[in-house]
Scaffold this active site. Structure first.
Site, PDB file in Angstrom:
ATOM      1  N   GLU A  64       0.826  -1.213   0.000  1.00 14.01           N
ATOM      2  CA  GLU A  64       0.000   0.000   0.000  1.00 14.01           C
ATOM      3  C   GLU A  64       0.856   1.258   0.000  1.00 14.01           C
ATOM      4  OE1 GLU A  64      -3.900   1.900   0.447  1.00 14.01           O
ATOM      5  OE2 GLU A  64      -3.531  -0.249   0.420  1.00 14.01           O
ATOM      6  N   PHE A  90       0.786 -13.885  -0.207  1.00 11.29           N
ATOM      7  CA  PHE A  90       1.984 -14.223   0.563  1.00 11.29           C
ATOM      8  C   PHE A  90       2.528 -15.530   0.000  1.00 11.29           C
ATOM      9  CE2 PHE A  90      -1.361 -12.643   3.575  1.00 11.29           C
ATOM     10  CZ  PHE A  90      -1.021 -11.312   3.440  1.00 11.29           C
ATOM     11  N   ARG A  92       6.150 -16.684   0.437  1.00  9.36           N
ATOM     12  CA  ARG A  92       7.277 -17.295   1.136  1.00  9.36           C
ATOM     13  C   ARG A  92       7.360 -16.716   2.528  1.00  9.36           C
ATOM     14  NH1 ARG A  92      11.700 -19.860  -0.341  1.00  9.36           N
ATOM     15  NH2 ARG A  92      11.310 -19.538  -2.542  1.00  9.36           N
TER      16      ARG A  92
END
Length: 145
Positions: A64, A90, A92
């Protein structure tokens, strides 16, 4: 956009670091242009969730912030930008080290922008990928005298 305008946007973001969420997680800007923003964040236990890995919200916040700075720089003095959607995947788990986020434009239009932000770990492996849609807000109209 002039270097002075870019510096003004960065100065505003940095002055907000003491009270803003980007400052809380420690975002540092490495490169800022109209077409690309690169930022880094040092991560460790202070940004972990209970399982000892970086909290997903950290990745969302990085995406963001990077997209917002990028969009503001591109828009220049023609108004302001606000995030209206943030979709971050997400990929890793990371526990410590430096995350580096690179934001690049997907679409930049009159009323909205779409930025892709890739976050990599210290070994260059992709840890998260975000896509942030921004609304371009017109500058406020001058008030009548």
């Amino acid at each position: 956009m002039s270097d002075a305008s870019v510096n003004e946007i960065l100065d505003q973001a940095r002055s907000h670091a003491d009270v803003g969420f980007g400052g809380v997680i420690g975002i540092e800007y490495v490169e800022v242009t109209r077409d690309r923003v690169v930022a880094s964040v040092e991560v460790g236990p202070h940004l972990h969730q209970p399982y000892g890995i970086v909290h997903g919200g950290v990745y969302c916040a990085i995406a963001e912030q990077v997209a917002s700075i990028a969009g503001a720089v591109w828009l220049g003095g023609e108004g302001k930008v606000v995030g209206v959607n943030n979709n971050t995947d997400f990929l890793r788990a990371v526990t410590e080290g430096t995350l580096t986020a690179t934001g690049t434009p997907v679409h930049r239009g009159r009323s909205q922008q779409l930025w892709r932000v890739e976050v990599v770990d210290g070994n260059g492996r992709t840890a998260a990928v975000g896509q942030v849609r921004l609304a371009n807000l017109d500058p406020p109209a001058p008030r009548p005298a």
